[in-house]
Design an enzyme around this catalytic site. Structure first.
Site, PDB file in Angstrom:
ATOM      1  N   CYS A  77       8.377  21.076  -9.134  1.00  0.00           N
ATOM      2  CA  CYS A  77       9.420  20.861  -8.233  1.00  0.00           C
ATOM      3  C   CYS A  77       9.808  22.151  -7.398  1.00  0.00           C
ATOM      4  CB  CYS A  77      10.438  20.258  -8.795  1.00  0.00           C
ATOM      5  SG  CYS A  77      12.209  19.992  -7.996  1.00  0.00           S
ATOM      6  N   PRO A 131     -11.084 -12.294   2.281  1.00  0.00           N
ATOM      7  CA  PRO A 131     -12.422 -12.871   1.969  1.00  0.00           C
ATOM      8  C   PRO A 131     -12.476 -13.499   0.819  1.00  0.00           C
ATOM      9  CG  PRO A 131     -12.585 -10.405   1.774  1.00  0.00           C
ATOM     10  CD  PRO A 131     -10.939 -10.691   2.223  1.00  0.00           C
ATOM     11  N   ASN A 166       0.681  -1.288   0.303  1.00  0.00           N
ATOM     12  CA  ASN A 166      -0.028   0.149  -0.088  1.00  0.00           C
ATOM     13  C   ASN A 166       1.063   1.357  -0.139  1.00  0.00           C
ATOM     14  OD1 ASN A 166      -2.119  -1.657   0.111  1.00  0.00           O
ATOM     15  ND2 ASN A 166      -2.568  -1.442   2.203  1.00  0.00           N
ATOM     16  N   VAL A 167       0.468   2.244  -0.550  1.00  0.00           N
ATOM     17  CA  VAL A 167       1.075   3.601  -0.800  1.00  0.00           C
ATOM     18  C   VAL A 167       0.405   4.346   0.277  1.00  0.00           C
ATOM     19  CG1 VAL A 167       1.679   2.911  -3.137  1.00  0.00           C
ATOM     20  CG2 VAL A 167      -0.471   4.261  -2.696  1.00  0.00           C
ATOM     21  N   HIS A 191       5.834  -0.429  -2.604  1.00  0.00           N
ATOM     22  CA  HIS A 191       5.507   0.574  -4.048  1.00  0.00           C
ATOM     23  C   HIS A 191       5.361   1.937  -3.801  1.00  0.00           C
ATOM     24  CE1 HIS A 191       3.224  -3.443  -5.190  1.00  0.00           C
ATOM     25  NE2 HIS A 191       4.497  -3.661  -5.259  1.00  0.00           N
ATOM     26  N   ALA A 250      -9.855  -8.246   7.053  1.00  0.00           N
ATOM     27  CA  ALA A 250      -8.531  -8.128   7.716  1.00  0.00           C
ATOM     28  C   ALA A 250      -8.557  -8.253   9.242  1.00  0.00           C
ATOM     29  CB  ALA A 250      -7.714  -6.787   7.082  1.00  0.00           C
TER      30      ALA A 250
HETATM   31  P1  NAD Z   1      -5.665  -5.659  -4.886  1.00  0.00           P
HETATM   32  O1  NAD Z   1      -6.470  -4.728  -4.990  1.00  0.00           O
HETATM   33  O2  NAD Z   1      -5.215  -6.372  -6.235  1.00  0.00           O
HETATM   34  O3  NAD Z   1      -6.458  -6.738  -4.189  1.00  0.00           O
HETATM   35  C1  NAD Z   1      -7.299  -6.364  -2.890  1.00  0.00           C
HETATM   36  C2  NAD Z   1      -7.558  -7.716  -2.192  1.00  0.00           C
HETATM   37  O4  NAD Z   1      -7.981  -7.354  -1.176  1.00  0.00           O
HETATM   38  C3  NAD Z   1      -8.476  -8.567  -2.915  1.00  0.00           C
HETATM   39  O5  NAD Z   1      -7.998 -10.002  -3.116  1.00  0.00           O
HETATM   40  C4  NAD Z   1      -9.734  -8.618  -2.140  1.00  0.00           C
HETATM   41  O6  NAD Z   1     -10.292  -9.948  -1.860  1.00  0.00           O
HETATM   42  C5  NAD Z   1      -8.937  -8.186  -0.832  1.00  0.00           C
HETATM   43  N1  NAD Z   1     -10.021  -7.627   0.182  1.00  0.00           N
HETATM   44  C6  NAD Z   1     -11.096  -6.909  -0.141  1.00  0.00           C
HETATM   45  N2  NAD Z   1     -11.538  -6.548   1.245  1.00  0.00           N
HETATM   46  C7  NAD Z   1     -10.987  -6.817   2.206  1.00  0.00           C
HETATM   47  C8  NAD Z   1     -11.018  -6.978   3.430  1.00  0.00           C
HETATM   48  N3  NAD Z   1     -12.037  -6.023   4.218  1.00  0.00           N
HETATM   49  N4  NAD Z   1     -10.099  -7.456   4.234  1.00  0.00           N
HETATM   50  C9  NAD Z   1      -8.964  -8.345   3.696  1.00  0.00           C
HETATM   51  N5  NAD Z   1      -8.920  -8.291   2.420  1.00  0.00           N
HETATM   52  C10 NAD Z   1     -10.000  -7.728   1.605  1.00  0.00           C
HETATM   53  O7  NAD Z   1      -4.613  -5.098  -4.091  1.00  0.00           O
HETATM   54  P2  NAD Z   1      -2.932  -5.669  -3.962  1.00  0.00           P
HETATM   55  O8  NAD Z   1      -2.906  -7.169  -3.801  1.00  0.00           O
HETATM   56  O9  NAD Z   1      -2.529  -4.665  -2.935  1.00  0.00           O
HETATM   57  O10 NAD Z   1      -2.272  -5.059  -5.161  1.00  0.00           O
HETATM   58  C11 NAD Z   1      -2.624  -3.791  -5.809  1.00  0.00           C
HETATM   59  C12 NAD Z   1      -1.712  -2.827  -6.154  1.00  0.00           C
HETATM   60  O11 NAD Z   1      -2.455  -1.650  -5.975  1.00  0.00           O
HETATM   61  C13 NAD Z   1      -0.591  -2.838  -4.905  1.00  0.00           C
HETATM   62  O12 NAD Z   1       0.289  -2.635  -5.590  1.00  0.00           O
HETATM   63  C14 NAD Z   1      -0.624  -1.442  -4.444  1.00  0.00           C
HETATM   64  O13 NAD Z   1       0.173  -0.590  -4.433  1.00  0.00           O
HETATM   65  C15 NAD Z   1      -2.017  -0.641  -5.193  1.00  0.00           C
HETATM   66  N6  NAD Z   1      -3.122  -0.141  -4.481  1.00  0.00           N
HETATM   67  C16 NAD Z   1      -2.673   0.462  -3.037  1.00  0.00           C
HETATM   68  C17 NAD Z   1      -3.709   1.023  -2.309  1.00  0.00           C
HETATM   69  C18 NAD Z   1      -3.817   1.613  -1.048  1.00  0.00           C
HETATM   70  O14 NAD Z   1      -2.500   2.040  -0.748  1.00  0.00           O
HETATM   71  N7  NAD Z   1      -4.650   1.522  -0.231  1.00  0.00           N
HETATM   72  C19 NAD Z   1      -5.133   0.733  -2.758  1.00  0.00           C
HETATM   73  C20 NAD Z   1      -5.390   0.308  -4.011  1.00  0.00           C
HETATM   74  C21 NAD Z   1      -4.275  -0.043  -4.711  1.00  0.00           C
HETATM   75 ZN    ZN Z   2      13.419  19.106  -9.388  1.00  0.00          ZN
END
Ligand code: NAD
Ligand code: ZN
Length: 233
Positions: free
Chosen positions: A132, A199, A86-87, A103, A216
């Site tokens: 910048c 889930p 997550n970012v 990431h 989670a």
């Molecule tokens: P993903 O979006 O590919 O998958 C999300 C997963 O979370 C799914 O498998 C889903 O079933 C599960 N999920 C949904 N609700 C849930 C809950 N309440 N508890 C637990 N699990 C639950 O996400 P990813 O695998 O992290 O990959 C996506 C890419 O997108 C990453 O590289 C990430 O950097 C980026 N991303 C980041 C954010 C953030 O920072 N919050 C948000 C969206 C995407």
């Molecule tokens: Zn610069």
């Protein structure tokens, strides 16, 4: 006992931050793949920044979930480390210190001209695309886009942690984005017990020693307070 937790967008779904894939995944008017690539940024930096500005706004309003808080609390009591895809910075906002960001971070910007990086928490941004403060060059979000390499140091640390894990928890990740998705398998091959909390089924499910098919917060509560400590809650 070393516990390594790989988190994905699912852990922040419970804070109200949309995921990319899975139910309720992020889909506004564009495919995230068309917005989160270097090519998209070259083509239309304003459009990409509007999308990031919108996401920054959502994240700014979000609070760490119970799941983020459980991990922050347990870090003080156990040899526990978080590797996150997550970012959003929500682990740190919950108090976690041992966090490896694979990431990047949506609150950090990077200059495409001079390479300087700094945090900018303004939401919404005053100027899109932002410039910048050192050289006036175009800034980009300091996140890893599709097709880009991961930050070397973070990736090496993530491999080390995965190899040294005795328990490896994969929480809220669709396990489809590489190389993050191979970390649980590396841990498992080097002897860790693999626990998945999601889930929905994922490509990791057949490899998991335990699959907790819930959100989670509920899953972490169950795992740490029932399975590990046997305390109930
Ligand atoms: P993903 O979006 O590919 O998958 C999300 C997963 O979370 C799914 O498998 C889903 O079933 C599960 N999920 C949904 N609700 C849930 C809950 N309440 N508890 C637990 N699990 C639950 O996400 P990813 O695998 O992290 O990959 C996506 C890419 O997108 C990453 O590289 C990430 O950097 C980026 N991303 C980041 C954010 C953030 O920072 N919050 C948000 C969206 C995407
Ligand atoms: Zn610069």
């Amino acid at each position: 006992m070393r516990i390594v937790v790989l988190t994905g967008a699912g852990i922040s779904a419970e804070s109200g931050v949309p995921t990319f894939r899975g139910k309720g995944g992020l889909w506004r008017r564009y495919d995230p793949k068309d917005l989160a690539t270097p090519e998209a940024f070259e083509r239309d930096p304003k459009l990409v920044w509007e999308w990031y500005d919108w996401r920054r706004g959502l994240i700014a309003k979000a609070e760490p979930s119970e799941a983020h808080k459980i991990l922050a609390k347990l870090e003080k009591e156990k040899d526990l480390w978080v590797i996150t895809q997550n970012v959003d910075g929500l682990h740190q906002r919950a108090g976690s210190k041992r966090v490896v960001e694979l990431h990047g971070n949506i609150w950090r910007v990077r200059c495409v001209s001079c390479g300087v990086r700094y945090y900018d928490h303004r939401v919404p941004l005053e100027e899109i695309p932002p410039r910048c403060k050192e050289c006036g060059g175009l800034l980009r979000p300091d996140v890893v886009w599709f097709g880009e390499a991961l930050p070397q140091e973070a990736l090496e640390r993530a491999y080390e942690l995965s190899l040294s894990a005795e328990i490896f928890l994969a929480v809220g990740t669709s396990a489809q984005v590489y190389p993050a998705a191979e970390l649980p398998l590396i841990a498992k091959r080097s002897g860790a017990k693999l626990v998945e909390i999601n889930p929905e089924e994922t490509p990791l499910t057949p490899h998991a020693d335990v699959s907790i098919r819930t959100g989670a917060s509920e899953g972490l509560r169950r795992f740490f307070y029932t399975i590990i400590d046997g305390e109930g809650d």
